[in-house]
Design a protein around this motif. Structure first.
Motif, mmCIF file in Angstrom:
data_model
loop_
_atom_site.group_PDB
_atom_site.id
_atom_site.type_symbol
_atom_site.label_atom_id
_atom_site.label_comp_id
_atom_site.label_asym_id
_atom_site.label_seq_id
_atom_site.Cartn_x
_atom_site.Cartn_y
_atom_site.Cartn_z
ATOM 1 N N GLU A 11 0.842 -1.181 0.000
ATOM 2 C CA GLU A 11 0.000 0.000 0.000
ATOM 3 C C GLU A 11 0.884 1.240 0.000
ATOM 4 O O GLU A 11 1.813 1.338 0.813
ATOM 5 C CB GLU A 11 -0.902 0.015 1.245
ATOM 6 C CG GLU A 11 -1.970 -1.066 1.257
ATOM 7 C CD GLU A 11 -1.488 -2.407 1.804
ATOM 8 O OE1 GLU A 11 -0.263 -2.555 2.009
ATOM 9 O OE2 GLU A 11 -2.321 -3.298 2.011
ATOM 10 N N ARG A 14 0.555 4.826 4.857
ATOM 11 C CA ARG A 14 0.536 4.235 6.185
ATOM 12 C C ARG A 14 -0.811 4.538 6.823
ATOM 13 O O ARG A 14 -1.474 5.512 6.462
ATOM 14 C CB ARG A 14 1.650 4.822 7.061
ATOM 15 C CG ARG A 14 3.047 4.512 6.584
ATOM 16 C CD ARG A 14 4.088 5.053 7.529
ATOM 17 N NE ARG A 14 4.000 6.512 7.675
ATOM 18 C CZ ARG A 14 4.887 7.248 8.345
ATOM 19 N NH1 ARG A 14 5.908 6.669 8.938
ATOM 20 N NH2 ARG A 14 4.743 8.554 8.426
ATOM 21 N N SER A 62 -7.307 10.996 2.702
ATOM 22 C CA SER A 62 -5.899 11.098 3.073
ATOM 23 C C SER A 62 -5.670 12.226 4.082
ATOM 24 O O SER A 62 -6.525 13.083 4.317
ATOM 25 C CB SER A 62 -5.058 11.378 1.824
ATOM 26 O OG SER A 62 -5.320 12.689 1.350
ATOM 27 N N TYR A 318 -0.504 4.745 -6.583
ATOM 28 C CA TYR A 318 -1.821 4.442 -6.020
ATOM 29 C C TYR A 318 -2.601 3.530 -6.956
ATOM 30 O O TYR A 318 -3.190 2.527 -6.512
ATOM 31 C CB TYR A 318 -2.618 5.726 -5.764
ATOM 32 C CG TYR A 318 -4.093 5.425 -5.627
ATOM 33 C CD1 TYR A 318 -4.596 4.834 -4.475
ATOM 34 C CD2 TYR A 318 -4.974 5.641 -6.685
ATOM 35 C CE1 TYR A 318 -5.931 4.489 -4.364
ATOM 36 C CE2 TYR A 318 -6.314 5.298 -6.590
ATOM 37 C CZ TYR A 318 -6.786 4.733 -5.426
ATOM 38 O OH TYR A 318 -8.111 4.386 -5.329
ATOM 39 N N TYR A 321 -1.383 -0.092 -7.016
ATOM 40 C CA TYR A 321 -1.842 -0.785 -5.798
ATOM 41 C C TYR A 321 -3.337 -1.074 -5.871
ATOM 42 O O TYR A 321 -3.782 -2.182 -5.539
ATOM 43 C CB TYR A 321 -1.514 0.074 -4.573
ATOM 44 C CG TYR A 321 -2.546 -0.008 -3.482
ATOM 45 C CD1 TYR A 321 -2.609 -1.111 -2.634
ATOM 46 C CD2 TYR A 321 -3.474 1.020 -3.309
ATOM 47 C CE1 TYR A 321 -3.569 -1.193 -1.637
ATOM 48 C CE2 TYR A 321 -4.439 0.943 -2.322
ATOM 49 C CZ TYR A 321 -4.488 -0.158 -1.489
ATOM 50 O OH TYR A 321 -5.451 -0.241 -0.529
ATOM 51 N N ARG A 322 -4.124 -0.097 -6.294
ATOM 52 C CA ARG A 322 -5.579 -0.242 -6.294
ATOM 53 C C ARG A 322 -6.028 -1.389 -7.202
ATOM 54 O O ARG A 322 -6.786 -2.270 -6.795
ATOM 55 C CB ARG A 322 -6.208 1.076 -6.752
ATOM 56 C CG ARG A 322 -7.701 1.033 -7.093
ATOM 57 C CD ARG A 322 -8.539 0.839 -5.874
ATOM 58 N NE ARG A 322 -9.963 0.991 -6.188
ATOM 59 C CZ ARG A 322 -10.944 0.585 -5.401
ATOM 60 N NH1 ARG A 322 -10.668 0.001 -4.264
ATOM 61 N NH2 ARG A 322 -12.203 0.758 -5.731
ATOM 62 N N SER A 325 -4.614 -4.874 -5.990
ATOM 63 C CA SER A 325 -5.223 -5.429 -4.784
ATOM 64 C C SER A 325 -6.609 -5.988 -5.090
ATOM 65 O O SER A 325 -7.026 -6.984 -4.475
ATOM 66 C CB SER A 325 -5.294 -4.373 -3.677
ATOM 67 O OG SER A 325 -6.047 -3.248 -4.086
ATOM 68 N N ARG A 412 -11.819 2.375 -1.198
ATOM 69 C CA ARG A 412 -10.437 2.815 -1.439
ATOM 70 C C ARG A 412 -9.701 3.053 -0.121
ATOM 71 O O ARG A 412 -10.203 3.734 0.761
ATOM 72 C CB ARG A 412 -10.444 4.099 -2.285
ATOM 73 C CG ARG A 412 -10.930 3.853 -3.708
ATOM 74 C CD ARG A 412 -11.390 5.126 -4.398
ATOM 75 N NE ARG A 412 -11.927 4.808 -5.723
ATOM 76 C CZ ARG A 412 -13.161 4.332 -5.952
ATOM 77 N NH1 ARG A 412 -13.983 4.152 -4.924
ATOM 78 N NH2 ARG A 412 -13.573 4.064 -7.169
ATOM 79 N N ARG A 413 -8.525 2.463 -0.003
ATOM 80 C CA ARG A 413 -7.600 2.720 1.108
ATOM 81 C C ARG A 413 -8.230 2.387 2.464
ATOM 82 O O ARG A 413 -7.972 3.062 3.454
ATOM 83 C CB ARG A 413 -7.124 4.185 1.090
ATOM 84 C CG ARG A 413 -6.487 4.612 -0.211
ATOM 85 C CD ARG A 413 -5.886 5.996 -0.188
ATOM 86 N NE ARG A 413 -6.850 7.064 -0.012
ATOM 87 C CZ ARG A 413 -6.656 8.332 -0.366
ATOM 88 N NH1 ARG A 413 -5.499 8.682 -0.926
ATOM 89 N NH2 ARG A 413 -7.572 9.255 -0.161
ATOM 90 N N THR A 416 -7.259 -4.044 4.703
ATOM 91 C CA THR A 416 -5.916 -4.589 4.542
ATOM 92 C C THR A 416 -5.990 -5.963 3.867
ATOM 93 O O THR A 416 -7.066 -6.512 3.636
ATOM 94 C CB THR A 416 -5.229 -4.745 5.899
ATOM 95 O OG1 THR A 416 -5.915 -5.770 6.645
ATOM 96 C CG2 THR A 416 -5.260 -3.443 6.688
ATOM 97 N N GLN A 417 -4.833 -6.523 3.579
ATOM 98 C CA GLN A 417 -4.787 -7.834 2.927
ATOM 99 C C GLN A 417 -5.412 -8.910 3.807
ATOM 100 O O GLN A 417 -6.056 -9.831 3.292
ATOM 101 C CB GLN A 417 -3.344 -8.207 2.588
ATOM 102 C CG GLN A 417 -3.242 -9.544 1.846
ATOM 103 C CD GLN A 417 -1.841 -9.826 1.339
ATOM 104 O OE1 GLN A 417 -1.144 -8.934 0.904
ATOM 105 N NE2 GLN A 417 -1.438 -11.077 1.410
#
Length: 460
Positions: A11, A14, A62, A318, A321-322, A325, A412-413, A416-417
């Motif tokens: 990601e 943090r 964010s 971003y 990752y998006r 994932s 979005r964001r 977690t995995q």
């Protein structure tokens, strides 16, 4: 020599703040389902463990978006925040007229109040639920013209959201005078979050030009669509995503936007266009229904947060990752034999409910059955995209939709995995018992957009 990249895509952020999840038992979830009449929209959020109902307004903002909120100016007219917002929109979508609204369906309502009406026809690759409802509420007809591969869950076509150009040409050849605009939804949500290629958009533009018909984009997942173009379309791999977005916008005469998706907002949207007269008609309707043209139903702080979100969403780290994932979830389900719509879309994984529960007739709502089972088994809230959502016809009759899907939309964001690994386990358990899933019937429903508030009961 350049180093080999690592396989793990982390990601690009943090975690700064957390909110608790409430664990529930299967017995409790059965009670919650009964109280909600088996409609997952009617569940209380605190009774949901992993909420994949929608990616609309459910993401995490964010640090810089929260900081931007402090710049919000709440002047009723001419707020500085409005101009910050408009500049950020025009950086990617260079339309003369930018009209803020409180969310995407408000943009649809205003646009089709101006353009719709009895006898009108609005073609789209695939209308989503609120788009279709706002078209049909005016007496106009919504027509879906996605390519044949877009109706096949197993097709691996890289751009299954593409418009069928021959079908569009044939429709306009016969009905151009009745078509106020053509729409293209990017990415194609009802068709599994599948992207539209830049070449296809150029083709749509050419067809529209032949018949002097405006082209509008339903662009709420524009950045994800642009990333797929960057990754899959020949000649686009070295280009910046922001430039691809500008190319998509340049092909259109206007757009609707739910800023609760790719612009990273918890609320908001806009309507944009080039045509001066249409913009005037839309602003008049805006004042009647949303607010003054420089706030459109939003607080100044919301406008500031959206402006920052537009800067963040086109960042390559971003988007990599998006999209990756989301694919992580889809590929894991494929490996364990859970049927999913392929290839994996941008914002969601779509379970093929007909493939998972072939013993259920489409009019027994297999998508609803699978969605209810996911919640009962593991507290996962998902969304039926199928015959419940699209089966009711304008004349009140019922017909199976082209596919019965269950959308696992990933905020979005937010998760977690390990959350996604849990989702995989729950899906595997439901799939193992899928042959025993009951069908459902509707016991009460409103005249439109029934999936939000309908009541169900299982067929025993």
């Amino acid at each position: 020599m350049e180093e080999e990249p690592f396989r793990t895509i982390i990601e690009p952020f943090r975690i700064h703040s957390v909110e608790p999840l409430r664990m529930t038992t299967r017995a409790e979830r059965r009670e919650h389902l009964g109280a909600a009449a088996y409609n997952l929209f009617q569940l209380r959020a605190e009774h949901v463990l992993i909420d994949l109902l929608t990616d609309s307004g459910t993401g995490a903002m964010s640090r810089d978006q929260w900081a931007a909120i402090q710049h919000g100016d709440e002047s009723y007219a001419g707020s500085p925040s409005f101009y910050v917002f408009v500049d950020a929109v025009r950086e990617l979508f260079p339309f003369e007229h930018v009209i803020p609204v409180h969310q995407g369906r408000a943009a649809e309502k205003i646009l089709f109040t101006a353009l719709g009406g009895p006898g009108r026809i609005v073609p789209n690759n695939t209308h989503f639920d609120t788009t279709r409802a706002n078209v049909e509420a005016t007496g106009a007809r919504a027509v879906d013209l996605v390519i044949a591969e877009g109706r096949d869950p197993l097709s691996e076509h890289p751009f299954k959201g593409n418009m069928d150009l021959e079908a569009l040409d044939a429709l306009l050849a016969e009905h151009a005078a009745s078509v106020p605009c053509v729409m293209v939804t990017i990415t194609n949500n009802s068709g599994g979050g599948q992207p539209v290629s830049l070449a296809n958009l150029q083709g749509v533009r050419e067809v529209c030009d032949r018949y002097d018909t405006p082209l509008f984009l339903d662009a709420c997942r524009f950045a994800e669509n642009a990333w797929f173009i960057h990754e899959r379309e020949e000649g686009q791999g070295e280009r910046d995503v922001a430039d691809i977005v500008r190319d998509m916008a340049a092909l259109a005469d206007g757009m609707t936007m739910s800023a609760k998706k790719d612009p990273m907002g918890n609320i908001g949207g806009w309507l944009a266009m080039r045509d001066d007269d249409l913009a005037q008609a839309c602003r008049t309707q805006l004042i009647l229904t949303e607010g003054f043209p420089t706030y459109g139903g939003l607080a100044g702080r919301d406008l500031e947060a959206l402006a920052q979100g537009l800067r963040e969403v086109v960042q390559h780290d971003y988007l990599r990752y998006r999209i990756r994932s989301t694919a992580y979830l889809g590929e894991a389900l494929q490996r364990i034999g859970v049927p999913v719509l392929r290839p994996i879309g941008g914002h969601a994984v779509y379970l093929d409910a007909r493939g998972l529960a072939p013993h259920l007739d489409p009019l027994e709502y297999p998508g609803q059955s699978v969605a209810v089972a996911l919640y009962e088994a593991g507290g996962i809230r998902s969304c039926e995209i199928g015959t419940v959502m699209f089966g009711r016809q304008p004349d009140g009759s019922e017909a199976p939709s082209s596919m019965d899907l269950v959308r696992l939309a990933i905020p979005r964001r937010t998760y977690t995995q390990s959350h996604i690994d849990y989702v995989i386990e729950v899906c595997a358990r439901v799939a193992a018992d899928a042959a025993s899933l009951p069908g459902y019937r509707i016991t009460a429903e409103p005249p439109s957009l029934r999936h939000f508030t309908a009541a169900f009961e299982p067929l025993r």
